[in-house]
Write a protein that holds these residues in place. Sequence first.
Motif, PDB file in Angstrom:
ATOM      1  N   ARG A 169       0.834  -1.219   0.000  1.00 33.63           N
ATOM      2  CA  ARG A 169       0.000   0.000   0.000  1.00 33.63           C
ATOM      3  C   ARG A 169       0.859   1.255   0.000  1.00 33.63           C
ATOM      4  O   ARG A 169       0.523   2.255  -0.634  1.00 33.63           O
ATOM      5  CB  ARG A 169      -0.912   0.012   1.226  1.00 33.63           C
ATOM      6  N   LEU A 170       1.954   1.210   0.710  1.00 31.75           N
ATOM      7  CA  LEU A 170       2.811   2.389   0.855  1.00 31.75           C
ATOM      8  C   LEU A 170       3.464   2.787  -0.459  1.00 31.75           C
ATOM      9  O   LEU A 170       3.614   3.964  -0.760  1.00 31.75           O
ATOM     10  CB  LEU A 170       3.866   2.105   1.915  1.00 31.75           C
ATOM     11  N   ARG A 171       3.803   1.808  -1.272  1.00 31.14           N
ATOM     12  CA  ARG A 171       4.514   2.094  -2.529  1.00 31.14           C
ATOM     13  C   ARG A 171       3.693   2.987  -3.448  1.00 31.14           C
ATOM     14  O   ARG A 171       4.227   3.740  -4.242  1.00 31.14           O
ATOM     15  CB  ARG A 171       4.908   0.791  -3.223  1.00 31.14           C
ATOM     16  N   VAL A 172       2.377   2.910  -3.349  1.00 29.39           N
ATOM     17  CA  VAL A 172       1.500   3.759  -4.159  1.00 29.39           C
ATOM     18  C   VAL A 172       1.522   5.191  -3.628  1.00 29.39           C
ATOM     19  O   VAL A 172       1.524   6.150  -4.397  1.00 29.39           O
ATOM     20  CB  VAL A 172       0.064   3.203  -4.155  1.00 29.39           C
ATOM     21  N   ALA A 173       1.600   5.336  -2.313  1.00 25.55           N
ATOM     22  CA  ALA A 173       1.535   6.652  -1.680  1.00 25.55           C
ATOM     23  C   ALA A 173       2.801   7.475  -1.875  1.00 25.55           C
ATOM     24  O   ALA A 173       2.738   8.697  -1.854  1.00 25.55           O
ATOM     25  CB  ALA A 173       1.250   6.498  -0.184  1.00 25.55           C
ATOM     26  N   VAL A 174       3.938   6.826  -2.078  1.00 25.67           N
ATOM     27  CA  VAL A 174       5.189   7.586  -2.171  1.00 25.67           C
ATOM     28  C   VAL A 174       5.528   8.027  -3.587  1.00 25.67           C
ATOM     29  O   VAL A 174       6.390   8.869  -3.773  1.00 25.67           O
ATOM     30  CB  VAL A 174       6.377   6.805  -1.567  1.00 25.67           C
ATOM     31  N   GLY A 175       4.889   7.482  -4.579  1.00 22.76           N
ATOM     32  CA  GLY A 175       5.152   7.893  -5.956  1.00 22.76           C
ATOM     33  C   GLY A 175       6.264   7.086  -6.606  1.00 22.76           C
ATOM     34  O   GLY A 175       7.068   6.438  -5.944  1.00 22.76           O
ATOM     35  N   LYS A 176       6.287   7.130  -7.922  1.00 16.10           N
ATOM     36  CA  LYS A 176       7.175   6.270  -8.705  1.00 16.10           C
ATOM     37  C   LYS A 176       8.666   6.484  -8.444  1.00 16.10           C
ATOM     38  O   LYS A 176       9.397   5.507  -8.296  1.00 16.10           O
ATOM     39  CB  LYS A 176       6.872   6.412 -10.192  1.00 16.10           C
ATOM     40  N   PRO A 177       9.186   7.713  -8.404  1.00 12.45           N
ATOM     41  CA  PRO A 177      10.636   7.866  -8.205  1.00 12.45           C
ATOM     42  C   PRO A 177      11.122   7.256  -6.875  1.00 12.45           C
ATOM     43  O   PRO A 177      12.138   6.563  -6.847  1.00 12.45           O
ATOM     44  CB  PRO A 177      10.858   9.378  -8.242  1.00 12.45           C
TER      45      PRO A 177
END
Length: 85
Positions: free
Chosen positions: A58-66
């Motif tokens: 879930r967190l990977r979506v919240a932090v953005g691609k870079p």
Amino acid sequence: MTGTVELPLHLAWSGLRQFDVEDDKLLLGLYRILLTNGLREDLTRYVNAALLMRHWPRLRVAVGKPIRTCWEQRFPELVAAVAAA
């Protein structure tokens, strides 16, 4: 892991500074702040590897691609955590 984490002002300057790590919503907010704005010292002090792995899908979506790309390249176990979710 249980308890409350209080971030220093250089990380949480715009509001909430205390995060109950047992509350998933607050934990995700805490880690988003740390991963996007934290210095190396902040990351080693506040990030728990087991919690990061558990919440990475879930967190990977919240932090953005870079940021996601950087973390997943450095820690391939995070990619495995997503695949297992």
